[in-house]
Scaffold this motif. Sequence first.
Motif, PDB file in Angstrom:
ATOM      1  N   PRO A  77      -8.313   0.943  -1.107  1.00  0.00           N
ATOM      2  CA  PRO A  77      -8.307  -0.051  -2.188  1.00  0.00           C
ATOM      3  C   PRO A  77      -9.524   0.116  -3.099  1.00  0.00           C
ATOM      4  CG  PRO A  77      -8.046  -1.091  -0.043  1.00  0.00           C
ATOM      5  CD  PRO A  77      -8.388   0.333   0.217  1.00  0.00           C
ATOM      6  N   ASP A  78      -9.400  -0.394  -4.312  1.00  0.00           N
ATOM      7  CA  ASP A  78     -10.548  -0.373  -5.229  1.00  0.00           C
ATOM      8  C   ASP A  78     -11.707  -1.085  -4.544  1.00  0.00           C
ATOM      9  OD1 ASP A  78      -8.916   0.805  -7.033  1.00  0.00           O
ATOM     10  OD2 ASP A  78      -8.436  -1.061  -8.112  1.00  0.00           O
ATOM     11  N   MET A 116      -4.048  -5.287  -1.833  1.00  0.00           N
ATOM     12  CA  MET A 116      -5.346  -5.884  -1.515  1.00  0.00           C
ATOM     13  C   MET A 116      -5.255  -7.400  -1.453  1.00  0.00           C
ATOM     14  SD  MET A 116      -8.116  -4.832  -0.500  1.00  0.00           S
ATOM     15  CE  MET A 116      -9.460  -5.837   0.081  1.00  0.00           C
ATOM     16  N   PHE A 119      -3.561   1.439   4.285  1.00  0.00           N
ATOM     17  CA  PHE A 119      -4.647   2.005   3.473  1.00  0.00           C
ATOM     18  C   PHE A 119      -5.031   3.420   3.913  1.00  0.00           C
ATOM     19  CE2 PHE A 119      -5.983  -2.651   2.750  1.00  0.00           C
ATOM     20  CZ  PHE A 119      -5.096  -2.751   1.677  1.00  0.00           C
ATOM     21  N   TRP A 148     -13.487   0.096  -2.162  1.00  0.00           N
ATOM     22  CA  TRP A 148     -13.759   0.694  -0.841  1.00  0.00           C
ATOM     23  C   TRP A 148     -14.178   2.141  -1.085  1.00  0.00           C
ATOM     24  CZ3 TRP A 148     -10.084  -0.658   3.790  1.00  0.00           C
ATOM     25  CH2 TRP A 148      -9.803  -2.027   3.792  1.00  0.00           C
ATOM     26  N   ARG A 175      -5.041   5.582   0.889  1.00  0.00           N
ATOM     27  CA  ARG A 175      -4.850   4.832  -0.365  1.00  0.00           C
ATOM     28  C   ARG A 175      -5.914   3.749  -0.343  1.00  0.00           C
ATOM     29  NH1 ARG A 175      -0.089   4.530   3.095  1.00  0.00           N
ATOM     30  NH2 ARG A 175       1.290   6.221   2.531  1.00  0.00           N
ATOM     31  N   ALA A 228       0.849  -1.201   0.000  1.00  0.00           N
ATOM     32  CA  ALA A 228       0.000   0.000   0.000  1.00  0.00           C
ATOM     33  C   ALA A 228       0.882   1.249   0.000  1.00  0.00           C
ATOM     34  CB  ALA A 228      -0.921  -0.014   1.214  1.00  0.00           C
ATOM     35  N   ARG A 233      -1.238  -1.264  -5.585  1.00  0.00           N
ATOM     36  CA  ARG A 233      -2.608  -1.416  -5.089  1.00  0.00           C
ATOM     37  C   ARG A 233      -3.112  -2.854  -5.145  1.00  0.00           C
ATOM     38  NH1 ARG A 233      -5.141   3.576  -4.974  1.00  0.00           N
ATOM     39  NH2 ARG A 233      -7.193   2.623  -5.082  1.00  0.00           N
ATOM     40  N   ASP A 234      -2.877  -3.524  -6.268  1.00  0.00           N
ATOM     41  CA  ASP A 234      -3.426  -4.881  -6.400  1.00  0.00           C
ATOM     42  C   ASP A 234      -2.782  -5.835  -5.408  1.00  0.00           C
ATOM     43  OD1 ASP A 234      -4.920  -3.838  -8.329  1.00  0.00           O
ATOM     44  OD2 ASP A 234      -3.872  -4.777 -10.024  1.00  0.00           O
TER      45      ASP A 234
END
Length: 704
Positions: A668-669, A611, A650, A671, A666, A602, A607-608
Amino acid sequence: MIEYGNWHISASGYRAHAPQHLESLFCQSNGYIGSRAAFLQDGALPYERCTFMAGGFDYISPGITDIVNLPDLFHFTATVAESTPGQSGGHYTGFHQTLNLKNGLYTRGAVWTDEQGRETAIKISRFISMADKHLAALCIELTALNHESEAVLLLGLDAGVLNLPVHDDQTMVNHQTVQMLKDAGGKSGQGLCGLTAQSRTGRLTIDMRCRVTQSDGTQEDGSTADCPARKLTVRLKQNQTVRAEKLISVNGPDHPPPGDFTSWLEESGKAWALRWENADIEVEAEDPQLQAALRYNLFQLMQCRPFDDPNVSVGARGLTHARYKGCYFWDTELFIQPFFLYTNPAAARDLVRFRLNTLPDARENAKALNLEGARYPWMCAVGGKEQCHTWDIGRSEIHITADVAYAANEYLRVTGDNSLRDELSQLFVETARYWASRFSYDGIKDVYNLLFVKGPDEYCGVSSNNAYTVILARHNLQLALEAAENGYAVSPEEPAKWREIIEKSQVGYDAERELYIQDDDFLRLEPFDFGGRETDAPVYRTLDYDRLQRFRVLKQADLILLILLLPELFTESQKQAIWSFYEPTTLHDSSLSFGIHAWAAAVLGKRDKAMAYFNKSLFLDLENIMGNTGTEGIHAAALGASWQAAVFGFAGLSLGGTGVPSLSPRLPDGWSAMRFAFYANGKRYRAEMTRDGWSIREKGEEIL
Ligand code: IFM
């Protein structure tokens, strides 16, 4: 399959899901006593029905302890018309277990149909009080659905339990039980049972009392050897629920205090609510399981917390299993303590005080190794004596001493509580003296080497100049220098020596790649064939350590952890280089690894990966990702690493140099929002972030 609600987790089916896994998941604790969800009614064996107490150790051999399996406080059996639900012929339908994360209540319900077709609804509820550490309660409800029969309930306190130590060599399965309780004496009369037992050498005395009440029927003595019990006989009438309660106290008052299951639960629920006010993290996420999984991690962290006791710490499995003989590791300081630092500073203070209280034994440990100062043990139980007697881990994984000093300084930095400063100065200085005697001076090259050590990674053998250990030891020496500058008395030559070690100690660095090298042997190790693995199981289960240690493969985060602990020592490109080099060669064969990788990913903008690693850490026990949650208990460090990934990774919470909190979200996608409370410098804040921005408020007022 685990079912996830907002504030609960559940599982359906009788023994459909690996039972031991659920026994760990549904483990309840208040930090003083913890009990696995294994029931005699289901035929659980004496070493499967486990109850542990914080600090409840006794010796199994000279100097070596195990955590004692205490008498089964939730002992009960029920028979209806002479059929034993769960055991004799017949079957359960609708079997469902739930753990309420809000108030710690465990319930299970089902309908038992015996061989004659008699259907009886059975509900069992239990909790361990968060309001009074000595109390716990069990409630059984029986409803005959299509018959009228006699039911017999036995509710007691069972000292006929055993320990089943997990072998230190994890490729070996132990079948040998150990009797840790002796001299169990019980009595039962007038709705009460009492039991007193001693642990093996008499180090512990366990006093259990219970009051048994029922809504109907008669009660008499039902004791057997080692198990004082009340026997309840009830005539079940169709569709009328009969209820029996057992109110238990462990090492508490002579009689369980007044009240009943409901009123005790209410008090406990209030104590849980106070804890949740500070600990909860609310997440608005597309994945509906995420919120419950996150709360489960926080719930277990709160269950681990020693109940206002600075003389005990948090075992690697909390009070959920006797794995590692219940011992405390660096897991507490670097993985678990940060959660308490920010959500319950008093609990963090107790953890720090535990290390202060065990400083005398840390001195003894150093002396026993012909060294100076104070050396914290890799594993400890009673006091601070080393419990790990292997050379390659116990003697060589010495970073723990610097980890303890680091965490103690974090306590000062984050809480601003200076009342421990003097005592901690002593800790910094004595641990620095240990380091000064542990580094070896090479007069030819005029450098200091840290020879024969093992870093957090644990796979790549015992090597020299492990960068994590050297850099954290320098930090420890720096803390001692500051203590001396602030007036802590040291001998005149010490500060100069500490400075010299800081300046002249060695770590590998490849300037061209801007890459720190894990240790002196790392680049000479053999490449590991990642593609050639036949199973996902940890390699230590299939490869002998002698073979394993010659491969260039990491078990868990090493330098990747260091860049998170001391971010100011590394440039952005050095951090990226560390990630790119070490992350692909890490197997995550330790539960400590995923959460740290999530946090690092993070922070480094991956990002990927962030998560993916976060999910592994978050669901590690819930989905039995390491495959050993049942056989070894809940992985407490992973819970703390999940919290750090969420809050530091995050949300990007940081106190910076000024002590003023700030966020660098940051999210996550998937959220859309995240909210949590935290303490820093004695103040309580609320942080909130959405896709549109973030805020930190103090007492309702926005400060940032
Ligand atoms: O402290 C850890 C270590 O880092 C990896 N093996 C398990 C220990 C206890 O959790």
